[in-house]
Design a protein around this motif. Structure first.
Motif, PDB file in Angstrom:
ATOM      1  N   GLU A   2       0.861  -2.139   4.898  1.00 32.84           N
ATOM      2  CA  GLU A   2      -0.149  -2.649   5.823  1.00 32.84           C
ATOM      3  C   GLU A   2       0.463  -3.533   6.904  1.00 32.84           C
ATOM      4  OE1 GLU A   2      -3.031  -4.279   3.114  1.00 32.84           O
ATOM      5  OE2 GLU A   2      -4.174  -2.409   3.147  1.00 32.84           O
ATOM      6  N   ARG A   3       1.581  -3.090   7.439  1.00 34.11           N
ATOM      7  CA  ARG A   3       2.130  -3.753   8.618  1.00 34.11           C
ATOM      8  C   ARG A   3       3.124  -2.840   9.330  1.00 34.11           C
ATOM      9  NH1 ARG A   3       4.054  -8.657   8.500  1.00 34.11           N
ATOM     10  NH2 ARG A   3       2.344  -9.222   7.124  1.00 34.11           N
ATOM     11  N   ASN A  51       7.448   0.775  -4.018  1.00 35.77           N
ATOM     12  CA  ASN A  51       8.479   0.322  -4.959  1.00 35.77           C
ATOM     13  C   ASN A  51       9.358   1.477  -5.407  1.00 35.77           C
ATOM     14  OD1 ASN A  51       7.505  -2.232  -4.817  1.00 35.77           O
ATOM     15  ND2 ASN A  51       6.439  -2.193  -6.784  1.00 35.77           N
ATOM     16  N   VAL A  52       8.708   2.574  -5.796  1.00 38.63           N
ATOM     17  CA  VAL A  52       9.472   3.722  -6.282  1.00 38.63           C
ATOM     18  C   VAL A  52      10.283   4.337  -5.139  1.00 38.63           C
ATOM     19  CG1 VAL A  52       9.270   6.049  -7.222  1.00 38.63           C
ATOM     20  CG2 VAL A  52       7.895   4.206  -8.171  1.00 38.63           C
ATOM     21  N   LEU A  53       9.677   4.412  -3.969  1.00 39.24           N
ATOM     22  CA  LEU A  53      10.382   4.968  -2.810  1.00 39.24           C
ATOM     23  C   LEU A  53      11.633   4.149  -2.507  1.00 39.24           C
ATOM     24  CD1 LEU A  53      10.245   7.094  -0.512  1.00 39.24           C
ATOM     25  CD2 LEU A  53       9.012   5.408   0.843  1.00 39.24           C
ATOM     26  N   LEU A  54      11.477   2.830  -2.497  1.00 38.32           N
ATOM     27  CA  LEU A  54      12.633   1.978  -2.194  1.00 38.32           C
ATOM     28  C   LEU A  54      13.686   2.066  -3.294  1.00 38.32           C
ATOM     29  CD1 LEU A  54      11.354  -1.290  -0.513  1.00 38.32           C
ATOM     30  CD2 LEU A  54      12.353   0.740   0.487  1.00 38.32           C
ATOM     31  N   ARG A  68       2.246  -5.586   1.846  1.00 37.71           N
ATOM     32  CA  ARG A  68       1.690  -5.285   0.538  1.00 37.71           C
ATOM     33  C   ARG A  68       2.687  -4.442  -0.243  1.00 37.71           C
ATOM     34  NH1 ARG A  68      -3.326  -1.248  -0.553  1.00 37.71           N
ATOM     35  NH2 ARG A  68      -2.055  -0.021   0.881  1.00 37.71           N
ATOM     36  N   LYS A  69       2.853  -4.779  -1.523  1.00 36.04           N
ATOM     37  CA  LYS A  69       3.778  -3.999  -2.347  1.00 36.04           C
ATOM     38  C   LYS A  69       2.968  -3.077  -3.250  1.00 36.04           C
ATOM     39  CE  LYS A  69       6.602  -7.905  -1.804  1.00 36.04           C
ATOM     40  NZ  LYS A  69       5.574  -8.457  -0.863  1.00 36.04           N
ATOM     41  N   THR A 128      10.201  -4.717   5.837  1.00 36.66           N
ATOM     42  CA  THR A 128       8.799  -4.365   6.049  1.00 36.66           C
ATOM     43  C   THR A 128       8.003  -4.526   4.761  1.00 36.66           C
ATOM     44  OG1 THR A 128       9.629  -2.713   7.591  1.00 36.66           O
ATOM     45  CG2 THR A 128       7.291  -2.607   7.033  1.00 36.66           C
ATOM     46  N   VAL A 129       8.562  -4.003   3.676  1.00 40.78           N
ATOM     47  CA  VAL A 129       7.838  -4.050   2.397  1.00 40.78           C
ATOM     48  C   VAL A 129       7.734  -5.487   1.882  1.00 40.78           C
ATOM     49  CG1 VAL A 129       7.954  -3.369  -0.021  1.00 40.78           C
ATOM     50  CG2 VAL A 129       8.366  -1.685   1.759  1.00 40.78           C
TER      51      VAL A 129
END
Lengths: 84, 453, 188
Positions: B78-79, B159-162, B153-154, B148-149
């Motif tokens: 959300e940013r 999380n899994v993508l990162l 919002r996390k 960004t993350v």
């Protein structure tokens, strides 16, 4: 799970383990009956751990699933033993 | 498009699709060389073409992953992306590197030079200067998306993508370690090759799939996250020690045969879970999303990945079987369907979903896109069957009867011709797909005009 | 832009079968995965045994069955103490310490078994039997070590949810052992 139920589970496990040990002492030459009994005792121990230690007593559907796994696993094991 | 910086993804996807065209064209030429072995042998030998085919595949899939991250992270966090400038610079570095790789390979420039010359390890042949560029670009990317993350919002999806993207970047560092000992060389080489496609990339795939399911089926995030965690857990549990299925015959100790066989057999579980996940979500979610093509690609990806990576992988993963099939056309069959199903299709799914949004229009060219899906998937499926038959025949003649390699290859001519035909269908499908994305024509008839994305 | 039809009502997921599992779902994913790995390993062991049951029986004779039986008792007792820790918040540390001490005893016994083998020159490559013996008991022992580390973390930062998960992990280690011990040590 109450504490007494937990203790009962532990005593059952203890009894089954002692049973396995006695069996090993009584039948050092092993053989088919021995192996079948040892695997049965192993299955019973596993079942107590799943039902009482891991709490599957409260989830009958999963209990059936895990029991089925144990039965298939031990029977396959017995079959492989007999093939050797 | 909710966030302006999502637009970054457009350029990554565009670059990816150009390389996709290069990759399948290279495949078509390489496939023809199997039919007519002297084709282009003076001008561009088979090994160069194969290198271009595999390297461009890896690069465009990565560009697609980067693009997917830039597309979905703003919405999830959300940013806006921390720095669009870094993102574009990263793309430029990657494209310069890619161009450098192609020129170096084709003309065999600086042969033998440790810094400028081609390195010669399969899939990581890139000259050292390009590898350094890749690391710099990866660091810029990780900095950018992580910032960004962290500020936003996390979610489980990010999380899994990162986790997957950090993992794949760190594992790439093994590309700089090249021991003299051939067994050790191979052992570390698989840290990249295997732990990418059967580890970190699976996490990226699962998170993109989860994002698409979230957007297109409207099922609760909580349920999607539960599935995502199960997929990730089983993928890592089986995939990491599953590396052992490459350690059967390279000089590593014998116990790897059992570690590899047992753990890699379980690698089918996350792929099955992804397939079950996508179908269950579509059945349960009652949303009638207008982008049917993207949904088709997402379902297709998880299904073909299950067969290509899961079933065809299991086919030759047990060491008793692999003893005979190792390095035959069975491997080629598995490799093609697995890559196409898991990573190509998932990329094309997110392209299909994102392109209309990035261009600010309703889903377009849906029929054309779906035709391209069936052409590519059908072509790939046929290619897989043909190569599986070829591999079975090859295994029997070469490994069981002990015939000479080249004699056996002569006998496989018909299979290779059919493989080329199916490859041609895939290329036509790929070109159709690219055309369908880039030349929007017919808008889909729509009932409403609410904004969603 | 995309249309959004009427938002989908949240599905009734209360009755989902996964929700009926006691404890954290991810621990169950782990338990099932571990059972599949050890199950496959044990069946592979019995499968390979078919080729040469005599050699397997000979190798098995050099194992210390008493040590294995003692370790079974040690581990199920440790599991009991861990279960008590979950159910007695006030005396959590006491029960958990007991459980950890028994976990250490298990490892010490295992250590003596391994060194005794090493003194005889027996290693993982000695025979098919010992490849399986070391792989399966070794993987299991690593889980015991992992369990002790997790318990130590719980002691330092207690949290009922994590304690429950850790105890379930420990029970899984128990579960694997009661299946592994008879098959490797006794079946002949």
């Amino acid at each position: 799970m109450t504490q007494s139920a937990l203790t009962r589970a532990f005593l059952t496990l203890l009894a089954l383990s002692i049973g396995t040990t006695l069996l090993t002492e009584l039948r050092p030459q092993a053989g088919m009956g021995f192996v079948a009994l040892v695997l049965l005792l192993a299955g019973l121990k596993a079942r107590v751990i799943l039902m009482d230690y891991l709490g599957l007593r409260l989830a009958p559907m999963w209990q059936r699933g895990f029991n089925a796994f144990l039965v298939v696993f031990l029977l396959t094991g017995l079959g492989l033993y007999l093939a050797g | 498009m909710k966030y302006q910086t999502q637009k970054i993804a457009y350029w990554y996807f565009l670059a990816a699709m150009i390389l996709f065209a290069v990759q399948v064209s290279g495949g078509l030429i390489a496939g023809w060389i199997y039919v007519q072995p002297n084709f282009l042998s003076e001008l561009m030998p088979f090994n160069i073409i194969r290198m271009l085919h595999t390297n461009s595949l890896v690069v465009w899939l990565l560009l697609g992953f980067f693009g997917a991250a830039y597309f979905l992270i703003p919405e999830e966090a959300e940013r806006e992306i921390h720095s669009p400038m870094i993102a574009y610079l990263q793309l430029i570095i990657l494209l310069v590197g890619t161009l450098g790789v192609v020129v170096t390979y084709v003309f065999n420039l600086f042969h033998g030079n440790w810094f400028l010359g081609m390195e010669g390890r399969e899939f990581i042949e890139q000259p050292v200067w390009v590898k350094v560029g890749i690391v710099v670009a990866a660091l810029m990317f990780l900095y950018n998306v992580t910032m960004t993350v962290l500020k936003g919002r996390k979610t489980a999806i990010t999380n899994v993508l990162l986790l997957g993207l950090w993992g794949l970047a760190l594992l790439f560092l093994f590309a700089f370690y090249n021991p003299e000992n051939l067994a050790l060389d191979k052992m570390f080489w698989w840290y990249i090759v295997h732990l990418w496609v059967e580890g970190t990339w699976e996490l990226v795939m699962a998170s993109i799939l989860a994002y698409l399911m979230l957007k297109m089926t409207g099922v609760d995030r909580e349920i999607i996250e539960k599935w995502l965690y199960i997929i990730v857990a089983t993928a890592l549990f089986s995939g990491i020690l599953g590396t052992g299925h490459h350690y059967y015959w390279i000089g590593t100790p014998g116990y790897w045969q059992w570690i590899g066989s047992i753990f890699s057999s379980l690698e089918v579980i996350p792929f099955f879970a992804m397939m079950a996940f996508s179908f269950v979500m579509v059945w349960k979610g009652k949303r009638d999303h207008p982008n049917k093509a993207a949904l088709l690609w997402a379902l297709g990806a998880s299904t073909v990945a299950f067969f290509g990576a899961g079933v065809w992988g299991f086919l030759h993963t047990l060491h008793g079987v692999n003893y005979y099939t190792h390095g035959t056309q069975i491997t080629a069959a598995h490799g093609h369907l697995a890559f196409f199903g898991a990573y190509v299709s998932m990329n094309l799914a997110i392209f299909s979903y994102a392109f209309p949004i990035l261009r600010g229009r309703d889903p377009y060219n849906q029929v054309l896109n779906m035709v391209s899906f069936w052409l590519m998937t059908g072509g790939m499926a046929f290619m897989t069957f043909v190569l599986t038959f070829a591999g079975t025949v090859q295994t029997h003649m070469q490994r069981v009867l002990g015939e000479n390699f080249m004699d056996v290859q002569e006998g496989l001519g018909l299979f290779y011709l059919m493989r080329w035909g199916s490859g041609a269908a895939v290329v036509i499908g790929a070109l159709l797909f690219i055309y369908a994305q880039l030349a929007p024509r017919r808008e889909v008839i729509s009932q409403g005009t609410g904004e969603e994305a | 832009m995309n249309q959004s039809p009427a938002p989908v009502p949240a599905m009734a997921e209360q009755d989902h079968p996964l929700d009926s599992l006691p404890g954290d779902l991810m621990i169950w994913v782990l338990i099932v995965s571990e059972l599949l790995v050890f199950g496959a390993g044990l069946l592979a062991f019995l499968g390979v045994r078919i080729a040469d049951p005599v050699a397997f029986a000979q190798d098995q004779d050099s194992l210390n069955r008493v040590a294995g039986a003692v370790n079974t008792i040690v581990l199920i007792s440790s599991g009991y103490l861990a279960a008590r820790a979950v159910h007695s918040p006030n005396k959590m540390r006491l029960w958990l310490s007991g459980s950890m001490v028994l976990g250490l005893v298990f490892l010490v016994v295992k250590w003596f078994e391994y060194t005794a083998k090493a003194e005889l020159g027996i290693g993982i490559e000695t025979s098919q039997f010992f490849t399986f013996y070391y792989l399966l008991t070794g993987f299991h022992a690593m889980h015991v070590v992992a369990g002790l580390v997790i318990f130590a973390l719980i002691m330092r930062w207690p949290n009922p949810r994590n304690l429950e998960g850790a105890a379930m992990f420990w029970h899984m280690v128990d579960l694997v052992w009661v299946l592994l011990f008879p098959i490797i040590y006794l079946v002949r």
